[in-house]
Scaffold this motif. Structure first.
Motif, mmCIF file in Angstrom:
data_model
loop_
_atom_site.group_PDB
_atom_site.id
_atom_site.type_symbol
_atom_site.label_atom_id
_atom_site.label_comp_id
_atom_site.label_asym_id
_atom_site.label_seq_id
_atom_site.Cartn_x
_atom_site.Cartn_y
_atom_site.Cartn_z
ATOM 1 N N THR A 69 0.809 -1.212 0.000
ATOM 2 C CA THR A 69 0.000 0.000 0.000
ATOM 3 C C THR A 69 0.845 1.267 0.000
ATOM 4 O OG1 THR A 69 -0.247 0.116 2.423
ATOM 5 C CG2 THR A 69 -1.859 -1.198 1.192
ATOM 6 N N PHE A 70 2.149 1.145 0.331
ATOM 7 C CA PHE A 70 3.048 2.279 0.112
ATOM 8 C C PHE A 70 4.488 1.798 0.098
ATOM 9 C CE2 PHE A 70 2.744 2.534 4.842
ATOM 10 C CZ PHE A 70 4.083 2.641 5.201
ATOM 11 N N ASP A 71 5.340 2.613 -0.487
ATOM 12 C CA ASP A 71 6.786 2.423 -0.428
ATOM 13 C C ASP A 71 7.339 3.537 0.440
ATOM 14 O OD1 ASP A 71 6.535 0.375 -2.273
ATOM 15 O OD2 ASP A 71 7.099 1.625 -3.977
ATOM 16 N N THR A 80 5.425 6.839 -0.796
ATOM 17 C CA THR A 80 4.749 6.882 -2.089
ATOM 18 C C THR A 80 3.594 5.897 -2.056
ATOM 19 O OG1 THR A 80 6.814 7.425 -3.224
ATOM 20 C CG2 THR A 80 4.999 6.604 -4.585
ATOM 21 N N VAL A 81 2.383 6.395 -2.249
ATOM 22 C CA VAL A 81 1.191 5.551 -2.193
ATOM 23 C C VAL A 81 1.267 4.521 -3.305
ATOM 24 C CG1 VAL A 81 -1.331 5.525 -2.323
ATOM 25 C CG2 VAL A 81 -0.158 7.427 -1.177
ATOM 26 N N GLY A 82 1.030 3.248 -2.950
ATOM 27 C CA GLY A 82 1.192 2.174 -3.916
ATOM 28 C C GLY A 82 -0.104 1.547 -4.364
ATOM 29 N N ASN A 83 -1.228 1.908 -3.729
ATOM 30 C CA ASN A 83 -2.490 1.267 -4.068
ATOM 31 C C ASN A 83 -3.600 2.307 -4.039
ATOM 32 O OD1 ASN A 83 -4.200 -1.044 -4.572
ATOM 33 N ND2 ASN A 83 -4.940 -0.756 -2.504
ATOM 34 N N VAL A 84 -4.406 2.346 -5.044
ATOM 35 C CA VAL A 84 -5.499 3.315 -5.104
ATOM 36 C C VAL A 84 -6.547 2.971 -4.044
ATOM 37 C CG1 VAL A 84 -7.351 4.245 -6.530
ATOM 38 C CG2 VAL A 84 -5.135 3.746 -7.550
ATOM 39 N N GLY A 85 -6.992 3.959 -3.315
ATOM 40 C CA GLY A 85 -8.112 3.754 -2.395
ATOM 41 C C GLY A 85 -7.761 3.795 -0.928
ATOM 42 N N TRP A 86 -6.622 3.223 -0.520
ATOM 43 C CA TRP A 86 -6.234 3.275 0.891
ATOM 44 C C TRP A 86 -4.772 2.886 1.014
ATOM 45 C CZ3 TRP A 86 -4.547 -1.122 3.573
ATOM 46 C CH2 TRP A 86 -4.708 -2.336 2.888
ATOM 47 N N ALA A 118 2.938 17.152 1.111
ATOM 48 C CA ALA A 118 2.495 16.107 0.182
ATOM 49 C C ALA A 118 2.510 16.662 -1.234
ATOM 50 C CB ALA A 118 1.101 15.614 0.550
ATOM 51 N N SER A 119 2.390 15.772 -2.201
ATOM 52 C CA SER A 119 2.411 16.203 -3.593
ATOM 53 C C SER A 119 1.126 16.924 -3.975
ATOM 54 C CB SER A 119 2.652 15.004 -4.524
ATOM 55 O OG SER A 119 1.714 13.977 -4.275
ATOM 56 N N ASP A 167 -8.064 12.463 0.060
ATOM 57 C CA ASP A 167 -7.352 13.266 -0.935
ATOM 58 C C ASP A 167 -5.902 12.851 -1.167
ATOM 59 O OD1 ASP A 167 -9.672 14.870 -1.000
ATOM 60 O OD2 ASP A 167 -8.914 16.069 0.662
ATOM 61 N N LEU A 168 -5.383 11.916 -0.401
ATOM 62 C CA LEU A 168 -3.997 11.485 -0.591
ATOM 63 C C LEU A 168 -3.926 9.996 -0.904
ATOM 64 C CD1 LEU A 168 -2.152 13.387 2.298
ATOM 65 C CD2 LEU A 168 -2.261 14.005 -0.116
ATOM 66 N N ASN A 169 -4.948 9.456 -1.513
ATOM 67 C CA ASN A 169 -5.018 8.020 -1.732
ATOM 68 C C ASN A 169 -4.812 7.585 -3.180
ATOM 69 O OD1 ASN A 169 -5.446 7.333 0.983
ATOM 70 N ND2 ASN A 169 -7.600 7.859 0.815
ATOM 71 N N ASP A 170 -4.502 8.501 -4.076
ATOM 72 C CA ASP A 170 -4.248 8.122 -5.463
ATOM 73 C C ASP A 170 -2.873 7.483 -5.583
ATOM 74 O OD1 ASP A 170 -6.682 9.108 -6.268
ATOM 75 O OD2 ASP A 170 -5.877 11.058 -6.875
ATOM 76 N N LYS A 171 -2.786 6.446 -6.388
ATOM 77 C CA LYS A 171 -1.515 5.763 -6.593
ATOM 78 C C LYS A 171 -0.466 6.754 -7.090
ATOM 79 C CE LYS A 171 0.375 1.558 -8.570
ATOM 80 N NZ LYS A 171 0.073 0.300 -9.259
ATOM 81 N N GLY A 172 0.711 6.703 -6.465
ATOM 82 C CA GLY A 172 1.797 7.595 -6.844
ATOM 83 C C GLY A 172 1.865 8.872 -6.039
ATOM 84 N N THR A 173 0.826 9.175 -5.252
ATOM 85 C CA THR A 173 0.866 10.352 -4.381
ATOM 86 C C THR A 173 2.034 10.220 -3.414
ATOM 87 O OG1 THR A 173 -1.522 10.683 -4.511
ATOM 88 C CG2 THR A 173 -0.399 11.641 -2.615
ATOM 89 N N GLN A 174 2.719 11.315 -3.164
ATOM 90 C CA GLN A 174 3.858 11.286 -2.257
ATOM 91 C C GLN A 174 3.592 12.142 -1.028
ATOM 92 O OE1 GLN A 174 6.986 12.363 -5.099
ATOM 93 N NE2 GLN A 174 7.760 10.275 -4.891
#
Length: 195
Positions: A69-71, A80-86, A118-119, A167-174
């Motif tokens: 779910t993140f790196d 870095t968010v790795g999974n969309v949604g949570w 955050a990004s 608002d910070l759950n999209d894949k790739g969000t940092q």
């Protein structure tokens, strides 16, 4: 949502982004513990200011085979968010070279400060125990945060839990967090101690 978890060390976490983790196992660095540098500035600052670090337990998407779910990049303090949604996980006694059964004694910790951004605009949570839940509103620029803590536990497996709220759950969000600093009840800088 049911969570499947995977425990990795801080050093292993450094490589999650480039190694495309596909194994659901713990990796031990007991004989070669992670080394943390407290130098740098800006986005290259370290996650913790003086605490030497700990393991990280990253929650895994049970429906996407071994999808984390993140790196985390410890040296840059970047999640870095790795999974969309949570996404979520916790920092603490997770296979980080401490003998089995080790716990953290946080009873002397009265306050924590850190900087975060955050990004994109959004909110994440940073929970120090079940009674001290904190939602952190962040912007694209670093801002300093201070959280007062009360009656922290003398035996706990985790230092803090973290995850996306909105608002910070999209894949790739940092999400960047740097210079996490701990203070005792006299206002002196301190570090969490292992039992």
């Amino acid at each position: 949502m049911k969570k499947t978890i995977i425990a990795v060390t801080a050093m292993a976490a450094l490589f999650l982004g480039s190694c495309a983790s596909s194994k659901q196992e713990s990796v031990s660095y007991a004989n070669n513990p992670p080394v943390y540098s407290n130098t740098g500035s800006g986005e290259k600052s370290v996650l913790f200011k003086t605490f030497p670090g700990c393991g990280v337990q990253i929650w895994q998407n049970e429906w996407g085979a071994h999808e984390m779910t993140f790196d985390i990049d410890y040296t840059g303090g970047c999640i870095t968010v790795g999974n969309v949604g949570w996404w979520g996980g916790s920092f603490g006694c997770y296979d980080n070279g401490i003998p089995n059964g080790a716990t953290l004694n946080l009873s002397d910790i009265a306050k924590v400060t850190f900087e975060a951004k955050a990004s994109s605009y959004g909110t994440f949570y940073m929970n120090f125990d079940n009674n001290q839940k904190n939602e952190i509103d962040v912007t694209p620029n670093f801002k300093e945060y201070s959280i007062d803590l009360n009656h922290m536990k003398s035996k706990t497996d985790y230092l803090f839990m973290i995850g996306g709220v909105r608002d910070l759950n999209d894949k790739g969000t940092q999400v960047y967090i740097k210079n996490i600093t701990f203070y005792d009840y006299d206002g002196n800088e301190t570090v969490p101690k292992y039992n």
